[in-house]
Design a protein around this motif. Sequence first.
Motif, PDB file in Angstrom:
ATOM      1  N   ARG A   2     -22.135  36.547   7.357  1.00  0.00           N
ATOM      2  CA  ARG A   2     -20.812  35.937   7.167  1.00  0.00           C
ATOM      3  C   ARG A   2     -20.744  34.579   7.860  1.00  0.00           C
ATOM      4  NH1 ARG A   2     -15.939  34.784   8.946  1.00  0.00           N
ATOM      5  NH2 ARG A   2     -14.049  35.365   7.776  1.00  0.00           N
ATOM      6  N   ALA A   6     -19.889  31.117   6.057  1.00  0.00           N
ATOM      7  CA  ALA A   6     -18.662  30.382   6.393  1.00  0.00           C
ATOM      8  C   ALA A   6     -18.937  29.179   7.271  1.00  0.00           C
ATOM      9  CB  ALA A   6     -17.663  31.315   7.078  1.00  0.00           C
ATOM     10  N   TYR A  16     -14.908  21.654   5.785  1.00  0.00           N
ATOM     11  CA  TYR A  16     -14.509  22.053   4.440  1.00  0.00           C
ATOM     12  C   TYR A  16     -13.435  21.094   3.938  1.00  0.00           C
ATOM     13  CZ  TYR A  16     -16.868  26.599   4.503  1.00  0.00           C
ATOM     14  OH  TYR A  16     -17.809  27.604   4.525  1.00  0.00           O
ATOM     15  N   PHE A 147     -14.880  33.438   1.265  1.00  0.00           N
ATOM     16  CA  PHE A 147     -16.030  32.542   1.221  1.00  0.00           C
ATOM     17  C   PHE A 147     -17.029  33.073   0.202  1.00  0.00           C
ATOM     18  CE2 PHE A 147     -14.168  31.987   5.393  1.00  0.00           C
ATOM     19  CZ  PHE A 147     -14.121  30.606   5.515  1.00  0.00           C
ATOM     20  N   SER A 164     -21.350  26.949   0.531  1.00  0.00           N
ATOM     21  CA  SER A 164     -20.226  27.877   0.441  1.00  0.00           C
ATOM     22  C   SER A 164     -19.026  27.210  -0.202  1.00  0.00           C
ATOM     23  CB  SER A 164     -19.847  28.370   1.841  1.00  0.00           C
ATOM     24  OG  SER A 164     -18.685  29.165   1.818  1.00  0.00           O
ATOM     25  N   VAL A 166     -14.753  27.996  -0.550  1.00  0.00           N
ATOM     26  CA  VAL A 166     -13.685  28.794   0.033  1.00  0.00           C
ATOM     27  C   VAL A 166     -12.535  28.897  -0.968  1.00  0.00           C
ATOM     28  CG1 VAL A 166     -12.596  26.790   1.163  1.00  0.00           C
ATOM     29  CG2 VAL A 166     -12.161  29.098   2.032  1.00  0.00           C
ATOM     30  N   LYS A 195     -17.798  23.652   1.387  1.00  0.00           N
ATOM     31  CA  LYS A 195     -18.431  23.227   2.624  1.00  0.00           C
ATOM     32  C   LYS A 195     -19.079  21.865   2.367  1.00  0.00           C
ATOM     33  CE  LYS A 195     -20.745  26.274   5.110  1.00  0.00           C
ATOM     34  NZ  LYS A 195     -21.868  27.168   5.521  1.00  0.00           N
TER      35      LYS A 195
END
Length: 246
Positions: A2, A6, A16, A147, A164, A166, A195
């Motif tokens: 994770r 993230a 981000y 994510f 990634s 989001v 990201k």
Amino acid sequence: ARVKLAGTIEDGAVHYWSAGTIFGVTPDDTKPMVGWTNLLKMTWKNLGNGSFHCRNYDVGYFTEPGSYQRVEKFKNPFTGKINYPIDVRNGPFDIVLAPKQHPHHILGDDIWFEEPKHFRFKNKLDPDQWPMSSTGEILNMLYVDGFHGKVSDLENDGTVSAPSQVSIHHVNPWYPFFLMGKQAGVNYWHGRGIKVFDLSLVSSTMLDYVETVVPGFLESDSPWLTRTDSYLKYKLLRKPVKNRLQ
């Protein structure tokens, strides 16, 4: 996995860039109210034993839905009145992730981490003093931020920070600058982000804005020291409005 998706499993910062729309939802109708865009800094530190610390800083502003251009005012579709938003500057907020099985979904090589978070805390805007800006003494909020990335990136031992995207889904009481008071309904924040590995992916409008209001935001691990949030900022910058005609 994770943290790799993230953020990063090595000490350092990731960013981000996100954008979306705030909807108003009442018992009778649902309408887009205003757009938003932000740049989020997440500074990660590996604490060892599978635990990580993350500190978040958030800078952004409000737009016409579907646009990246900042607006200083807009027409509230529910009241017909002009609202004046306050730009976003939130944080630092701290999170510690300990080893556990985080909720996730896998379809083929795609993986999603989504963990609903409920927040309940006292409103900084007393409803007796701020009748049009406050929805009540207590604020209840639901955040479902997800994510999305690739399992193959997470399984690659050479990857410390995986690509990634989001997804942002927030259900909040009416934001103060909408001046909706205790009218039945909520705000639904919806948006998407990525990201940032290459600044060319971020709109020049956002980059220019960030460098103007918080010079060095991208380079610094601590762009400001004193914790702030949108409700505190509203209380400091605005005066109470007693009715929608003011």
